[in-house]
Design a protein around this motif. Structure first.
Motif, PDB file in Angstrom:
ATOM      1  N   VAL A 155      -8.922  12.023   1.543  1.00 34.97           N
ATOM      2  CA  VAL A 155      -8.052  12.743   2.489  1.00 34.97           C
ATOM      3  C   VAL A 155      -7.302  11.768   3.394  1.00 34.97           C
ATOM      4  CG1 VAL A 155      -9.447  14.833   2.417  1.00 34.97           C
ATOM      5  CG2 VAL A 155      -9.943  13.104   4.153  1.00 34.97           C
ATOM      6  N   LEU A 156      -7.939  10.641   3.718  1.00 35.74           N
ATOM      7  CA  LEU A 156      -7.237   9.642   4.528  1.00 35.74           C
ATOM      8  C   LEU A 156      -5.993   9.123   3.819  1.00 35.74           C
ATOM      9  CD1 LEU A 156      -6.971   7.438   6.790  1.00 35.74           C
ATOM     10  CD2 LEU A 156      -8.259   5.968   5.220  1.00 35.74           C
ATOM     11  N   ASP A 157      -6.139   8.751   2.543  1.00 34.54           N
ATOM     12  CA  ASP A 157      -5.024   8.113   1.849  1.00 34.54           C
ATOM     13  C   ASP A 157      -3.886   9.075   1.544  1.00 34.54           C
ATOM     14  OD1 ASP A 157      -6.232   5.705   2.012  1.00 34.54           O
ATOM     15  OD2 ASP A 157      -6.307   5.290  -0.136  1.00 34.54           O
ATOM     16  N   ILE A 158      -4.175  10.364   1.444  1.00 37.62           N
ATOM     17  CA  ILE A 158      -3.081  11.325   1.316  1.00 37.62           C
ATOM     18  C   ILE A 158      -2.158  11.182   2.516  1.00 37.62           C
ATOM     19  CG2 ILE A 158      -2.463  13.768   1.374  1.00 37.62           C
ATOM     20  CD1 ILE A 158      -4.901  14.381  -0.272  1.00 37.62           C
ATOM     21  N   ALA A 159      -2.762  11.156   3.708  1.00 37.00           N
ATOM     22  CA  ALA A 159      -1.962  11.063   4.935  1.00 37.00           C
ATOM     23  C   ALA A 159      -1.395   9.660   5.124  1.00 37.00           C
ATOM     24  CB  ALA A 159      -2.821  11.451   6.138  1.00 37.00           C
ATOM     25  N   TYR A 160      -2.222   8.642   4.926  1.00 36.20           N
ATOM     26  CA  TYR A 160      -1.816   7.280   5.265  1.00 36.20           C
ATOM     27  C   TYR A 160      -0.674   6.789   4.383  1.00 36.20           C
ATOM     28  CZ  TYR A 160      -2.280   2.381   6.602  1.00 36.20           C
ATOM     29  OH  TYR A 160      -2.036   1.116   7.065  1.00 36.20           O
ATOM     30  N   TYR A 161      -0.817   6.958   3.077  1.00 36.34           N
ATOM     31  CA  TYR A 161       0.222   6.450   2.183  1.00 36.34           C
ATOM     32  C   TYR A 161       1.470   7.319   2.209  1.00 36.34           C
ATOM     33  CZ  TYR A 161      -2.711   2.769   0.345  1.00 36.34           C
ATOM     34  OH  TYR A 161      -3.471   1.633   0.231  1.00 36.34           O
ATOM     35  N   SER A 162       1.311   8.610   2.446  1.00 36.48           N
ATOM     36  CA  SER A 162       2.487   9.458   2.596  1.00 36.48           C
ATOM     37  C   SER A 162       3.311   9.004   3.787  1.00 36.48           C
ATOM     38  CB  SER A 162       2.066  10.922   2.787  1.00 36.48           C
ATOM     39  OG  SER A 162       1.403  11.411   1.651  1.00 36.48           O
ATOM     40  N   GLN A 163       2.643   8.716   4.895  1.00 38.42           N
ATOM     41  CA  GLN A 163       3.357   8.241   6.087  1.00 38.42           C
ATOM     42  C   GLN A 163       4.121   6.956   5.793  1.00 38.42           C
ATOM     43  OE1 GLN A 163      -0.452   9.120   8.642  1.00 38.42           O
ATOM     44  NE2 GLN A 163       1.076   8.165   9.934  1.00 38.42           N
ATOM     45  N   ASN A 164       3.473   6.015   5.118  1.00 37.17           N
ATOM     46  CA  ASN A 164       4.138   4.744   4.820  1.00 37.17           C
ATOM     47  C   ASN A 164       5.326   4.930   3.894  1.00 37.17           C
ATOM     48  OD1 ASN A 164       2.917   2.071   5.821  1.00 37.17           O
ATOM     49  ND2 ASN A 164       1.113   3.287   5.370  1.00 37.17           N
ATOM     50  N   LEU A 165       5.181   5.798   2.899  1.00 37.86           N
ATOM     51  CA  LEU A 165       6.199   5.883   1.870  1.00 37.86           C
ATOM     52  C   LEU A 165       7.426   6.670   2.295  1.00 37.86           C
ATOM     53  CD1 LEU A 165       3.892   6.360  -1.234  1.00 37.86           C
ATOM     54  CD2 LEU A 165       5.256   4.360  -0.683  1.00 37.86           C
ATOM     55  N   PHE A 166       7.256   7.704   3.151  1.00 37.80           N
ATOM     56  CA  PHE A 166       8.462   8.424   3.533  1.00 37.80           C
ATOM     57  C   PHE A 166       8.855   8.189   4.984  1.00 37.80           C
ATOM     58  CE2 PHE A 166       5.425  12.115   4.107  1.00 37.80           C
ATOM     59  CZ  PHE A 166       5.701  12.401   5.439  1.00 37.80           C
ATOM     60  N   GLN A 167       8.314   7.114   5.604  1.00 38.75           N
ATOM     61  CA  GLN A 167       8.712   6.862   6.984  1.00 38.75           C
ATOM     62  C   GLN A 167      10.180   6.473   7.093  1.00 38.75           C
ATOM     63  OE1 GLN A 167       7.385   2.515   8.421  1.00 38.75           O
ATOM     64  NE2 GLN A 167       5.657   3.730   7.702  1.00 38.75           N
TER      65      GLN A 167
END
Length: 533
Positions: free
Chosen positions: A307-319
């Motif tokens: 669940v962490l990486d869903i949020a963390y990598y999504s933030q990085n990729l569409f920031q």
């Protein structure tokens, strides 16, 4: 009945912090520096790839990749990473940590270079070869996760073990930061050389992209080979960890000899104690004993990471899309391709400098004081709160004059991710599983995280498209919008709070005490249970 600890393990648990600890942090950490650089630098150049290979002059965003291509380019490395975590995690328990460690590093060097040399006669061909090489780059990166964590945990003393493992992982922050800095330098040089005054004065600066811009993304990707190559020699010089040598290979003589040199103390071998210490009974990953002792642990570490990486990598990729939405990065039609790369890198470098890197080092400083459990729980709670703080008044943040507030809030989500579950999900699986299964279980937990990253990169990159459009530039139906994507990410962050309750506190305990290898008592999320051995 508690068994006497092997002398070599006692020596490791009680060792004073000395040079070899910092050497190990640097050697293992440079692998993570490279991992982060390679995984995150692609988000800095996807807009440039769109300008070069998929330029559409009448589009609202003339340089964006088609959603399926963007998802593949951003997410394929995560697919490779997931595979590598499972494979090399298992191999690290079968062949030993050291033997596999150098292989992963050399693969990173080879495929970092190959990614920058991606070829093809058509845009589709270039993207296909890029995805192929980045899959295998991710495969090599995947091996670094369980091996680096396991090696550092097995080398460390029990008093500062958390800080040492966290310091290895904190090198990821410097890798992300370096990715931004390298992109700033390369794009600045090419802007000075090829964004000529005549070109800049064009009415539509996106009408053409200098042919030399094709070198920019290639140089940025290939730079990732350099830190991995520098570290290779020192990885090969490291001895096998004493815990693997003593508890898995059952060679206490070699373990005592290796650690005597490293710690510079005399350690007596305990040949007669090995069988008694391990109980003469070694259960496997799919056994009933493992399920009773560590089944809930594995579920907790895997789901928290997922669940962490869903949020963390999504933030990085569409920031970069978020920065455009709040006008922190101007519309693509107002900039040249090289200027757009520069502005994206500047924005992401600022986020890394203000939120990402400090969060990692707060964890290093406080994890052995506050404890893993509290840091992870508070981190998930604060990520949830800040995500909701961005999502509810999203239209307020996107109005002129409020953009700085949005960026500050957004940076805090990264701060509490890294001073929180992004660090602890890496640390805890390296501490709570038996030596003979430690690398495998860490690999399974990390692979669950990368499954979350895949959900984020393939799902949220598409879902966060502007739903106000009746039809996207590529003919795909509109997504749910960035605001709703932020709500979903907040929900996943809160799930992390729940799954954290399954993970035990490991502060100040020896690895054998945590795994039950020394006395049969296993730490659980709510206390200690005794399991016959």
């Amino acid at each position: 009945m508690a068994r006497d600890q092997l002398q070599v393990l006692n020596a490791l648990d009680g060792a004073k912090t000395q040079l070899y600890h910092f050497t190990t942090i640097l050697i293992a950490g440079m692998g993570f520096f490279t991992d982060a650089y390679d995984l995150f630098c692609i988000s800095l150049v996807t807009k440039l790839l769109g300008r070069i290979y998929y330029y559409r002059p009448r589009s609202l965003d003339p340089g964006s990749l088609p959603p399926n291509v963007a998802a593949a380019v951003n997410g394929v490395a995560f697919c490779g990473t997931l595979s590598g975590q499972l494979f090399f995690g298992w191999l690290g328990d079968k062949m030993g940590r050291k033997h596999v460690y150098g292989v992963t590093l050399m693969l990173m060097v080879v495929f970092s270079l190959a990614s920058g040399l991606s070829f093809g006669h058509t845009p589709r061909g270039v993207m296909a070869t890029l995805c192929f090489f980045r899959f295998w780059l991710g495969f090599a990166i995947g091996g670094d996760y369980p091996l680096s964590a396991t090696i550092m945990s097995e080398y460390a003393n029990k008093k500062t073990r958390g800080a040492f493992i966290a310091a290895v992982f904190a090198m990821q922050g410097f890798g992300i930061l370096t990715g931004g800095i390298v992109t700033l330098i390369v794009s600045s040089v090419f802007r000075a050389l090829f964004d000529t005054p005549a070109y800049q004065r064009q009415e539509n600066p996106t009408a053409s992209t200098p042919a030399e811009a094709d070198y920019v993304w290639r140089i940025i990707l290939m730079f990732g080979a350099l830190p991995a190559l520098i570290t290779f020699y020192w990885r090969m010089k490291m001895p096998e960890t004493a815990r693997y040598t003593a508890l898995v290979s059952k060679n206490t003589k070699q373990a005592a000899s290796d650690m005597s040199k490293v710690l510079q103390v005399e350690i007596v071998e305990d040949i007669e104690k090995v069988e008694d210490f391990t109980g003469g009974k070694e259960f496997g990953l799919f056994s009933r004993e493992f399920l009773l002792r560590h089944g809930m642990h594995l579920l907790g570490t895997a789901m928290c990471w997922f669940v962490l990486d869903i949020a963390y990598y999504s933030q990085n990729l569409f920031q970069k899309d978020i920065f455009t939405a709040i006008n922190w990065i101007p519309k693509a039609r107002t900039m040249s391709a090289l200027e757009e790369v520069f502005r994206i890198a500047r924005a992401q470098t600022l986020i890394a400098l203000c939120g990402t890197v400090p969060g990692y080092w707060f964890t290093v400083g406080l994890i052995d004081v506050v404890g893993r459990f509290r840091i992870q729980l508070v981190g998930f709670l604060m990520m949830t709160a800040f995500m909701l703080g961005l999502a509810f008044p999203y239209h307020h943040w996107t109005t002129p004059g409020n953009h700085i507030g949005f960026v500050v809030m957004y940076a805090f989500t990264f701060f509490f991710a890294n001073f929180g579950p992004n660090s602890t999900t890496f640390i805890v699986p390296a501490e709570i599983f038996p030596a003979r299964l430690r690398s495998t279980c860490h690999g399974i937990s990390a692979a669950a995280g990368k499954a979350g990253a895949i959900v984020g990169s393939f799902g949220f990159l598409y879902a966060a498209q502007n739903r106000d459009k009746t039809k996207t530039d590529h003919g795909y139906p509109p997504g749910i919008g960035i605001r709703n994507a932020l709500f979903l990410l907040a929900g996943f962050d809160f799930l992390g709070v729940i799954f954290t309750l399954l993970v035990p506190e490991t502060k100040g305990k020896s690895l054998e005490q945590l795994t039950g290898e020394s006395n049969g008592d296993v730490e659980t999320g709510s206390g200690t249970q005794t399991v016959p051995v």
